[in-house]
Scaffold this motif. Structure first.
Motif, short mmCIF file in Angstrom:
data_model
loop_
_atom_site.label_atom_id
_atom_site.label_comp_id
_atom_site.label_asym_id
_atom_site.label_seq_id
_atom_site.Cartn_x
_atom_site.Cartn_y
_atom_site.Cartn_z
N TYR A 1 0.93 -1.18 -12.80
CA TYR A 1 0.17 0.07 -12.93
C TYR A 1 -0.06 0.37 -14.42
O TYR A 1 0.75 0.00 -15.27
CB TYR A 1 0.93 1.23 -12.29
CG TYR A 1 0.57 1.40 -10.82
CD1 TYR A 1 -0.56 2.14 -10.46
CD2 TYR A 1 1.33 0.81 -9.82
CE1 TYR A 1 -0.90 2.28 -9.12
CE2 TYR A 1 0.99 0.95 -8.49
CZ TYR A 1 -0.13 1.70 -8.14
OH TYR A 1 -0.49 1.84 -6.82
N ASP B 1 0.29 2.95 -16.16
CA ASP B 1 1.34 3.69 -16.88
C ASP B 1 2.55 2.82 -17.18
O ASP B 1 3.45 3.25 -17.90
CB ASP B 1 1.74 4.95 -16.09
CG ASP B 1 2.51 4.61 -14.82
OD1 ASP B 1 2.11 3.68 -14.11
OD2 ASP B 1 3.53 5.27 -14.56
N ASN C 1 -4.80 5.69 -13.98
CA ASN C 1 -3.65 4.90 -13.51
C ASN C 1 -4.02 3.90 -12.40
O ASN C 1 -3.46 3.91 -11.31
CB ASN C 1 -2.50 5.79 -13.04
CG ASN C 1 -1.17 5.08 -13.17
OD1 ASN C 1 -1.02 4.17 -14.00
ND2 ASN C 1 -0.20 5.44 -12.34
N PRO C 2 -4.97 3.00 -12.74
CA PRO C 2 -5.30 1.95 -11.78
C PRO C 2 -4.17 0.94 -11.70
O PRO C 2 -3.25 0.94 -12.53
CB PRO C 2 -6.53 1.30 -12.41
CG PRO C 2 -6.36 1.50 -13.86
CD PRO C 2 -5.69 2.84 -14.01
N LEU C 3 -4.25 0.08 -10.70
CA LEU C 3 -3.32 -1.02 -10.55
C LEU C 3 -4.02 -2.29 -11.02
O LEU C 3 -5.14 -2.58 -10.59
CB LEU C 3 -2.91 -1.16 -9.08
CG LEU C 3 -1.98 -2.31 -8.70
CD1 LEU C 3 -0.64 -2.21 -9.43
CD2 LEU C 3 -1.74 -2.32 -7.19
N VAL D 1 -7.78 -2.37 -9.88
CA VAL D 1 -7.93 -1.88 -8.51
C VAL D 1 -7.76 -0.37 -8.44
O VAL D 1 -6.85 0.19 -9.05
CB VAL D 1 -6.88 -2.56 -7.60
CG1 VAL D 1 -6.99 -2.04 -6.17
CG2 VAL D 1 -7.03 -4.08 -7.63
N LEU D 2 -8.68 0.28 -7.72
CA LEU D 2 -8.60 1.73 -7.48
C LEU D 2 -9.01 2.03 -6.03
O LEU D 2 -9.84 1.32 -5.47
CB LEU D 2 -9.55 2.48 -8.42
CG LEU D 2 -9.06 2.76 -9.84
CD1 LEU D 2 -10.21 3.21 -10.73
CD2 LEU D 2 -7.94 3.80 -9.85
N PRO D 3 -8.44 3.07 -5.45
CA PRO D 3 -8.83 3.42 -4.07
C PRO D 3 -10.17 4.15 -4.05
O PRO D 3 -10.47 4.92 -4.97
CB PRO D 3 -7.71 4.36 -3.61
CG PRO D 3 -7.17 4.96 -4.86
CD PRO D 3 -7.41 3.98 -5.98
N TRP E 1 -10.56 -0.48 -1.01
CA TRP E 1 -10.25 -0.30 -2.43
C TRP E 1 -11.29 -1.04 -3.27
O TRP E 1 -11.86 -2.04 -2.83
CB TRP E 1 -8.85 -0.82 -2.77
CG TRP E 1 -7.74 0.06 -2.25
CD1 TRP E 1 -7.87 1.22 -1.55
CD2 TRP E 1 -6.33 -0.18 -2.36
NE1 TRP E 1 -6.62 1.73 -1.23
CE2 TRP E 1 -5.66 0.89 -1.71
CE3 TRP E 1 -5.55 -1.19 -2.95
CZ2 TRP E 1 -4.27 0.97 -1.64
CZ3 TRP E 1 -4.17 -1.10 -2.88
CH2 TRP E 1 -3.54 -0.02 -2.23
N PHE F 1 -1.05 -3.70 2.43
CA PHE F 1 -1.18 -2.25 2.52
C PHE F 1 -2.13 -1.80 3.63
O PHE F 1 -2.48 -0.63 3.72
CB PHE F 1 -1.61 -1.66 1.17
CG PHE F 1 -0.56 -1.83 0.10
CD1 PHE F 1 0.78 -1.52 0.35
CD2 PHE F 1 -0.89 -2.30 -1.17
CE1 PHE F 1 1.76 -1.66 -0.63
CE2 PHE F 1 0.08 -2.45 -2.15
CZ PHE F 1 1.41 -2.14 -1.89
N PHE G 1 3.57 -10.96 -5.03
CA PHE G 1 3.65 -9.57 -4.57
C PHE G 1 5.10 -9.11 -4.54
O PHE G 1 5.44 -8.03 -5.04
CB PHE G 1 3.02 -9.45 -3.17
CG PHE G 1 3.02 -8.04 -2.61
CD1 PHE G 1 1.92 -7.21 -2.77
CD2 PHE G 1 4.14 -7.55 -1.94
CE1 PHE G 1 1.92 -5.91 -2.27
CE2 PHE G 1 4.15 -6.25 -1.44
CZ PHE G 1 3.04 -5.43 -1.61
N ASP G 2 5.98 -9.95 -3.99
CA ASP G 2 7.38 -9.56 -3.84
C ASP G 2 8.11 -9.45 -5.18
O ASP G 2 9.13 -8.77 -5.28
CB ASP G 2 8.10 -10.53 -2.90
CG ASP G 2 7.62 -10.39 -1.46
OD1 ASP G 2 7.22 -9.27 -1.08
OD2 ASP G 2 7.64 -11.38 -0.71
N PHE H 1 6.75 -5.93 -6.34
CA PHE H 1 7.21 -4.85 -5.45
C PHE H 1 8.50 -5.35 -4.79
O PHE H 1 8.51 -5.66 -3.61
CB PHE H 1 6.15 -4.51 -4.40
CG PHE H 1 4.83 -4.07 -4.98
CD1 PHE H 1 4.63 -2.74 -5.33
CD2 PHE H 1 3.78 -4.97 -5.16
CE1 PHE H 1 3.41 -2.31 -5.86
CE2 PHE H 1 2.56 -4.55 -5.69
CZ PHE H 1 2.38 -3.22 -6.04
N PRO H 2 9.58 -5.44 -5.58
CA PRO H 2 10.76 -6.14 -5.08
C PRO H 2 11.38 -5.47 -3.87
O PRO H 2 11.47 -4.25 -3.78
CB PRO H 2 11.72 -6.13 -6.28
CG PRO H 2 11.22 -5.07 -7.18
CD PRO H 2 9.75 -4.91 -6.92
#
Lengths: 214, 237
Positions: A6, A8, A52-54, A71-73, A98, A131, A198-199, A202-203
């Protein structure tokens, strides 16, 4: 490897951050001649970077940026809706769609560029699969469309503008497990690797059986 | 799978008051087998809005202890837009672990999924469900239901906006020409396949257009979207 970060959190990855925004300046301002802003650090940064995009970022072995997407929603402000909706005749707003923008590849990559491009595409796809999304939306140069088709991610073009090399297309890409498997096969990237990226970002702390006990 | 989503959205569709909304948790429990559901919005028409099935004692304890400040779910939801699988958050500090164990003692499921929601007018909300399955079971559960919860959470939020008479959630989100075309053709009874053919778009794109129109209209299904568009006079058939 791919890291999901992200905006931030970018300061925790100073080299990646520095080289990503400079590579974006090189690609979008210098090479493509887009009307984008480059700041005093040499960074190409716009208002969407402030939301604060990803980012999914390919980290080269030397720790620098090898490529990235943003990436943004679509339930919030997006570049496609704010600037390109006239091309498509639609502002698409949906919790399960997204936006993916600023597809950038580092000029320092001498070989393996297509592998990095495929990895970035898969990293976006993986976000959708994990997601529960249905589609992604973005704007690309029309002459790059064969790349997506070759890799097995067939876009629906919903609007175009410009001429020849400058022609751009607003595209929708479907996202699901089947599409992911197809891209993995065609790009020869193991699905386990994509899941590993991914893991790592996002552990998974595994709650059971008693892992959380103090 | 699609049937479960339909069942829930149909029920949500008939829900128009704050009390009704709170009763939806039971429907969610029955259709999705969740242990608890909670929805929290910071500012709906000037007030916070909470609807949850948590033990009120836990809600009180949470408030008394000011757990909002250490709850990793809250921190995640404030900054990130992706849905949060609780076990993928940072529970490394002793305080957060003891907070988690207390929550479980109060009947909160060990597994949870929280969806941050951003409203167009600066409202922020979170929608969460939790569950008691083990890790492999939970991973399968999420794989199967993540998509449904993404839609359910956002539609629930829209209903909460409406029930509290919060500023029109679709303000500034007029239907685009393509969405109007789609609704118009569906409204005169053409099949999806036929509409896609007439508009020369793929069925995937058609689906995206319909999804987007539904979301802007706050409509829970296509028929409802057509009805709202007709009632507002934005399409005529």
């Amino acid at each position: 490897m791919i890291k999901y970060i992200y905006a931030d959190q970018l300061d925790n990855f100073p080299l990646l951050k520095d080289t990503m925004f400079k590579d974006r300046a090189g690609q979008f301002k210098v090479r493509h001649g887009w009307d984008v802003t480059v700041d005093e650090n040499g960074y190409e940064i716009d208002e969407y970077d402030a939301m604060n995009p990803l980012y999914a970022i390919w980290e080269a072995p030397d720790g620098t940026h090898g490529g990235s997407i943003r990436v943004l929603p679509t339930v919030g402000p997006t570049m496609v809706n704010d600037h390109f909706s006239d091309l498509a005749g639609i502002k698409i707003i949906s919790p399960v769609i997204w936006e993916c923008t600023r597809f950038c590849i580092s000029p320092r990559l001498t070989d393996g560029q297509s592998k990095v491009a495929a990895s970035l595409i898969l990293s976006g796809c993986e976000l959708g699969v994990r997601f529960g999304l249905e589609s992604s939306i973005g704007v690309v140069y029309s002459h790059t469309l064969p790349i997506y088709r070759r890799i097995g991610w067939i876009p629906d073009v919903i609007g175009t503008s410009g001429e020849e090399r400058e022609e751009i297309s607003v595209c929708l890409w479907p996202i699901n497990a089947k599409v992911k498997a197809n891209i993995c096969r065609k790009s020869r990237i193991a699905p386990e690797l994509v899941e590993y990226w991914f893991d790592q970002s996002f552990p998974d702390n595994a709650f059971t059986p008693v892992a959380i006990a103090a | 799978m699609a049937r479960k989503l339909e069942t829930f959205l149909e029920r949500l569709d008939t829900t128009n008051t704050v009390d009704d909304l709170s009763s939806l948790a039971d429907v969610l429990r029955d259709t999705y087998d969740v242990k608890n559901m909670s929805y929290l919005a910071t500012n709906l028409n000037g007030l916070p809005f909470v609807s949850s099935t948590y033990d009120p004692k836990w809600a009180q304890h949470y408030e008394d202890q000011n757990y909002m400040l250490i709850d990793p779910v809250v921190r995640g939801a404030l900054l990130q837009f992706n849905p949060l699988d609780w076990k993928r958050l940072d529970w490394s500090s002793k305080r957060t672990r003891s907070f988690f164990n207390e929550a479980v003692d109060f009947g909160v499921g060990r597994q949870g999924y929280t969806i941050p929601i951003r409203g167009p007018n600066g409202q922020a909300a979170i929608f969460a469900i939790n569950h008691d399955s083990n890790d492999p079971g939970w991973d399968r559960y999420l794989e199967e239901n993540a998509h449904d919860f993404m839609l359910i959470s956002h539609y629930f939020h829209q209903k909460a906006l409406a029930a509290t008479h919060t500023t029109d959630p679709i303000e500034g989100r007029e239907l685009s020409p393509r969405e109007l075309d789609v609704l118009k053709y569906l409204g005169i009874g053409l099949s999806r396949g036929k509409v896609a053919e007439v508009l020369e778009i793929s069925e995937h794109t058609l689906r995206v257009y319909v999804d987007s129109a539904r979301y802007k209209l706050g409509a829970l299904n296509t028929t409802h979207a057509v009805a709202i568009a007709l009632a507002r006079g934005v399409i005529a058939v």
